[in-house]
Design a protein around this motif. Structure first.
Motif, PDB file in Angstrom:
ATOM      1  N   ASP A 204      19.699   6.873   9.414  1.00  0.00           N
ATOM      2  CA  ASP A 204      20.392   8.131   9.707  1.00  0.00           C
ATOM      3  C   ASP A 204      21.338   7.981  10.891  1.00  0.00           C
ATOM      4  O   ASP A 204      22.425   8.570  10.915  1.00  0.00           O
ATOM      5  N   MET A 205      20.918   7.210  11.893  1.00  0.00           N
ATOM      6  CA  MET A 205      21.758   7.012  13.074  1.00  0.00           C
ATOM      7  C   MET A 205      23.053   6.303  12.702  1.00  0.00           C
ATOM      8  O   MET A 205      24.139   6.659  13.190  1.00  0.00           O
ATOM      9  N   GLU A 206      22.972   5.329  11.815  1.00  0.00           N
ATOM     10  CA  GLU A 206      24.168   4.589  11.404  1.00  0.00           C
ATOM     11  C   GLU A 206      25.077   5.458  10.533  1.00  0.00           C
ATOM     12  O   GLU A 206      26.308   5.398  10.661  1.00  0.00           O
ATOM     13  N   ILE A 207      24.466   6.282   9.673  1.00  0.00           N
ATOM     14  CA  ILE A 207      25.270   7.219   8.881  1.00  0.00           C
ATOM     15  C   ILE A 207      25.982   8.212   9.795  1.00  0.00           C
ATOM     16  O   ILE A 207      27.167   8.514   9.617  1.00  0.00           O
ATOM     17  N   ALA A 208      25.263   8.710  10.799  1.00  0.00           N
ATOM     18  CA  ALA A 208      25.860   9.660  11.742  1.00  0.00           C
ATOM     19  C   ALA A 208      27.035   9.026  12.480  1.00  0.00           C
ATOM     20  O   ALA A 208      28.053   9.687  12.724  1.00  0.00           O
ATOM     21  N   ALA A 209      26.903   7.752  12.817  1.00  0.00           N
ATOM     22  CA  ALA A 209      28.000   7.054  13.506  1.00  0.00           C
ATOM     23  C   ALA A 209      29.247   7.025  12.628  1.00  0.00           C
ATOM     24  O   ALA A 209      30.369   7.276  13.105  1.00  0.00           O
ATOM     25  N   PHE A 210      29.066   6.752  11.345  1.00  0.00           N
ATOM     26  CA  PHE A 210      30.213   6.734  10.426  1.00  0.00           C
ATOM     27  C   PHE A 210      30.826   8.123  10.288  1.00  0.00           C
ATOM     28  O   PHE A 210      32.055   8.283  10.337  1.00  0.00           O
ATOM     29  N   LEU A 211      29.991   9.135  10.145  1.00  0.00           N
ATOM     30  CA  LEU A 211      30.499  10.488   9.960  1.00  0.00           C
ATOM     31  C   LEU A 211      31.258  10.981  11.188  1.00  0.00           C
ATOM     32  O   LEU A 211      32.338  11.579  11.070  1.00  0.00           O
ATOM     33  N   ILE A 212      30.698  10.735  12.359  1.00  0.00           N
ATOM     34  CA  ILE A 212      31.339  11.212  13.587  1.00  0.00           C
ATOM     35  C   ILE A 212      32.655  10.481  13.832  1.00  0.00           C
ATOM     36  O   ILE A 212      33.651  11.094  14.229  1.00  0.00           O
ATOM     37  N   SER A 213      32.668   9.176  13.561  1.00  0.00           N
ATOM     38  CA  SER A 213      33.917   8.431  13.749  1.00  0.00           C
ATOM     39  C   SER A 213      34.977   8.906  12.762  1.00  0.00           C
ATOM     40  O   SER A 213      36.163   8.980  13.103  1.00  0.00           O
ATOM     41  N   SER A 214      34.561   9.274  11.541  1.00  0.00           N
ATOM     42  CA  SER A 214      35.513   9.765  10.548  1.00  0.00           C
ATOM     43  C   SER A 214      35.968  11.184  10.868  1.00  0.00           C
ATOM     44  O   SER A 214      37.093  11.571  10.545  1.00  0.00           O
ATOM     45  N   ALA A 215      35.070  11.958  11.494  1.00  0.00           N
ATOM     46  CA  ALA A 215      35.432  13.331  11.851  1.00  0.00           C
ATOM     47  C   ALA A 215      36.506  13.351  12.933  1.00  0.00           C
ATOM     48  O   ALA A 215      37.281  14.304  13.031  1.00  0.00           O
ATOM     49  N   SER A 216      36.557  12.306  13.743  1.00  0.00           N
ATOM     50  CA  SER A 216      37.554  12.250  14.816  1.00  0.00           C
ATOM     51  C   SER A 216      38.963  12.168  14.251  1.00  0.00           C
ATOM     52  O   SER A 216      39.877  12.828  14.732  1.00  0.00           O
TER      53      SER A 216
ATOM     54  N   ARG B 133       0.856  -1.185   0.000  1.00  0.00           N
ATOM     55  CA  ARG B 133       0.000   0.000   0.000  1.00  0.00           C
ATOM     56  C   ARG B 133       0.894   1.236   0.000  1.00  0.00           C
ATOM     57  O   ARG B 133       1.839   1.323   0.786  1.00  0.00           O
ATOM     58  N   ARG B 134       0.606   2.173  -0.873  1.00  0.00           N
ATOM     59  CA  ARG B 134       1.374   3.424  -0.943  1.00  0.00           C
ATOM     60  C   ARG B 134       0.750   4.415   0.025  1.00  0.00           C
ATOM     61  O   ARG B 134      -0.432   4.751  -0.096  1.00  0.00           O
ATOM     62  N   VAL B 135       1.532   4.872   1.008  1.00  0.00           N
ATOM     63  CA  VAL B 135       0.999   5.812   1.989  1.00  0.00           C
ATOM     64  C   VAL B 135       1.612   7.189   1.747  1.00  0.00           C
ATOM     65  O   VAL B 135       2.781   7.316   1.385  1.00  0.00           O
ATOM     66  N   ASN B 136       0.822   8.201   1.953  1.00  0.00           N
ATOM     67  CA  ASN B 136       1.228   9.572   1.659  1.00  0.00           C
ATOM     68  C   ASN B 136       2.083  10.134   2.787  1.00  0.00           C
ATOM     69  O   ASN B 136       1.667  11.000   3.549  1.00  0.00           O
ATOM     70  N   LEU B 137       3.289   9.609   2.889  1.00  0.00           N
ATOM     71  CA  LEU B 137       4.254  10.072   3.885  1.00  0.00           C
ATOM     72  C   LEU B 137       5.541  10.435   3.169  1.00  0.00           C
ATOM     73  O   LEU B 137       6.164   9.581   2.527  1.00  0.00           O
ATOM     74  N   ASP B 138       5.940  11.689   3.251  1.00  0.00           N
ATOM     75  CA  ASP B 138       7.228  12.108   2.710  1.00  0.00           C
ATOM     76  C   ASP B 138       8.254  11.996   3.830  1.00  0.00           C
ATOM     77  O   ASP B 138       8.314  12.846   4.719  1.00  0.00           O
ATOM     78  N   THR B 139       9.027  10.934   3.809  1.00  0.00           N
ATOM     79  CA  THR B 139      10.004  10.681   4.883  1.00  0.00           C
ATOM     80  C   THR B 139      11.404  11.133   4.487  1.00  0.00           C
ATOM     81  O   THR B 139      12.396  10.617   4.991  1.00  0.00           O
ATOM     82  N   GLY B 140      11.450  12.110   3.581  1.00  0.00           N
ATOM     83  CA  GLY B 140      12.740  12.660   3.183  1.00  0.00           C
ATOM     84  C   GLY B 140      13.541  11.637   2.414  1.00  0.00           C
ATOM     85  O   GLY B 140      13.118  11.135   1.379  1.00  0.00           O
ATOM     86  N   ARG B 141      14.697  11.307   2.925  1.00  0.00           N
ATOM     87  CA  ARG B 141      15.574  10.359   2.252  1.00  0.00           C
ATOM     88  C   ARG B 141      15.364   8.924   2.740  1.00  0.00           C
ATOM     89  O   ARG B 141      15.664   7.965   2.053  1.00  0.00           O
ATOM     90  N   GLU B 142      14.835   8.763   3.943  1.00  0.00           N
ATOM     91  CA  GLU B 142      14.781   7.442   4.566  1.00  0.00           C
ATOM     92  C   GLU B 142      13.645   6.584   4.021  1.00  0.00           C
ATOM     93  O   GLU B 142      12.545   7.073   3.741  1.00  0.00           O
TER      94      GLU B 142
END
Length: 510
Positions: free
Chosen positions: A132-144, A14-23
């Motif tokens: 998004d949480m997993e992407i953030a984990a990669f970005l923060i670990s790389s930023a270190s 079923r197609r639901v009318n939710l715009d969840t951005g990228r996720e």
């Protein structure tokens, strides 16, 4: 789910009318025939499968009848990516985490990653297998910390994840600004100048993420920017250049995903910035690249030392991949041009190309300087003649003619070209001289007014640094399309105009 079988349940799409951005998000009824607490407890991600189509998605449960017990609701992004019809059958089961998450955990623990490991992470991110949480984990670990080898691997992996353009010519030039300066639509002046000279400049640009307009948003006021790869090639072959949205031709698709998570976290490390930019230039087939680094108190780079460190990283990556990189620093103390927001910026661009006496001189001069560097790459040009050639092409109208040719080739976009009719002037509170303009503040004010979603929203500047002002004299005008955004922007500007005005005797600003 029947405990006696390993087959996952099949539900109707079923197609639901939710715009969840990228996720990717899917919605399951709490009364679902597929749901058993002992199966889904502890899982926030599920795996969908229909034929040879697979998709990882975040699971949400509902009690309100949005989906029936025998249905699985797919948000708009999930439905589009899954590519299966409404009513089709799909199996659903708890998702096995991507193997590459083990490499993210290793990075968090302080290990350096190998090229294949970084490649696996980027492949999974570009295929929307990370939350998004997993992407953030990669970005923060790389930023270190990020080694030079990891920087090269990240740049290569991001380029490999999408379309890579090849051009049957020895020289393909490009320019890129690291952003942060309102207005600054130099690309839209540089491309027609350089293309009119005869050099190939296939310019792919971004849409705005946290700014009031990206080059693609502003160009869309004049022409269509969502061209496919074949359409882009045809425009470049006809016009020597183009101004298109890079997201539609799928250049470094993981980059847009990473950026959308970086910005809310205020992550903007030098290494990630360089990998982001160089991956797109590598994918675009650039051979010669000019990088613009604005330096100023409210720019991304506050000091010459900051710019020097970033310059060395760009040169390092360029040398490794065989791209001739030239890096210049420019004045980032204030907005470039008079307009901030798509329609207002497009007006500035066309005024410069038309040699309008009222065109913003700073936009004209900076664009000529950048175009000169690119034209000097031409082996047929004598050294140092690039500026004179760029000015000749602009003054003669050749650049304007080339811009119209590009606009015609890309076709109409259908976007509004009207400036927002809701308008208010923000006035000086005292006599004096403009000593500083806060670029970050103006980015936020213009977005509050509705830019870039509302093409006609934004700000028209009347005063720049060094100008004399009198109390009550307009500093700038806010334009908006919607009343709510207009009220928000005006209130924010009245609280803090973004201008520092000092006394005419050179005393301190107030």
């Amino acid at each position: 789910m029947d405990a006696s079988t390993d087959k996952p349940p099949r539900l109707k799409i079923r197609r639901v009318n939710l715009d969840t951005g990228r996720e990717n998000v899917v919605v399951l009824s709490r009364r679902s025939v597929a749901l058993r607490p002992d199966v889904f407890r502890g899982f926030s991600r599920v795996e969908l499968k229909a034929g040879d189509r697979e998709l990882l998605a975040t699971l949400l449960l509902t009690d309100d009848g949005m989906v029936g017990p025998d249905e699985l609701g797919l948000s708009e992004p999930a439905f589009r990516r899954f590519g299966q019809p409404v009513g089709g059958l799909v199996s659903v089961k708890p998702a096995t985490p991507p193997e590459s998450l083990d490499y993210v955990r290793a990075k968090i623990q302080g290990h350096s990653l190998q090229p294949a490991e970084i490649g696996a992470i980027i492949d999974d991110i570009s295929h929307y297998r990370y939350s998004d949480m997993e992407i953030a984990a990669f970005l923060i670990s790389s930023a270190s910390f990020m080694t030079s080898g990891e920087l090269l691997s990240l740049s290569r992996a991001m380029a490999d994840a999408g379309t890579e353009l090849k051009w049957d010519r020895p020289m393909v030039v490009d320019k890129h600004c690291i952003g942060g300066i309102p207005g600054n639509r130099t690309s839209m002046v540089v491309v027609p100048i350089v293309a009119a000279h005869g050099l190939t400049i296939p310019k792919t640009s971004s849409r705005a993420i946290t700014s009031p307009a990206g080059t693609a948003d502003t160009m869309e006021v004049l022409a269509r920017v969502d061209l496919g790869v074949d359409e882009m090639r045809e425009v470049v072959n006809t016009c020597h250049g183009c101004l298109v949205w890079g997201g539609h031709v799928n250049l470094s698709p993981a980059d847009d995903i990473l950026i959308s998570v970086e910005r809310p976290l205020s992550l903007d490390t030098r290494e990630q910035m360089v990998a982001s930019i160089m991956s797109k230039k590598l994918a675009a087939g650039s051979t010669h690249l000019l990088i613009d680094l604005p330096v100023g108190p409210s720019a991304k780079l506050a000091t010459a030392m900051d710019a020097m460190r970033l310059r060395k990283l760009f040169e390092f990556v360029g040398d490794h991949f065989g791209i001739a990189v030239e890096v210049i620093t420019t004045d980032g103390r204030q907005p470039i041009g008079n307009g901030i927001g798509p329609v207002l910026e497009a007006q500035d661009v066309m005024a410069v190309l038309s040699n309008d006496p009222l065109a913003p001189k700073d936009l004209r001069e900076k664009s000529l300087r950048l175009a000169a560097h690119l034209i000097d790459y031409d082996p047929e040009m004598r050294g140092g003649k690039g500026y004179a050639r760029a000015r000749e092409l602009l003054d003669s109208g050749a650049a304007l003619k080339q811009m119209h040719k590009i606009i015609d080739a890309q076709g109409p976009s259908g976007c509004s070209t009207t400036v927002g009719t809701l308008a208010a002037d923000i006035k000086a509170e005292r006599d004096g001289i403009v000593q500083a303009i806060d670029c970050l503040r103006f980015n936020r004010l213009a977005r509050s007014a509705g830019a870039p979603i509302d093409k006609g929203a934004g700000i028209r500047l009347f005063k720049k640094i060094g100008d004399r002002v009198e109390q009550g004299e307009p500093l700038y005008r806010i334009h908006a399309v919607e009343q709510a955004e207009f009220d928000l922007a005006v209130a924010a500007a009245n609280a803090d105009s973004g201008y520092a005005i000092g006394p005419r005797d050179g005393g301190s600003a107030r």
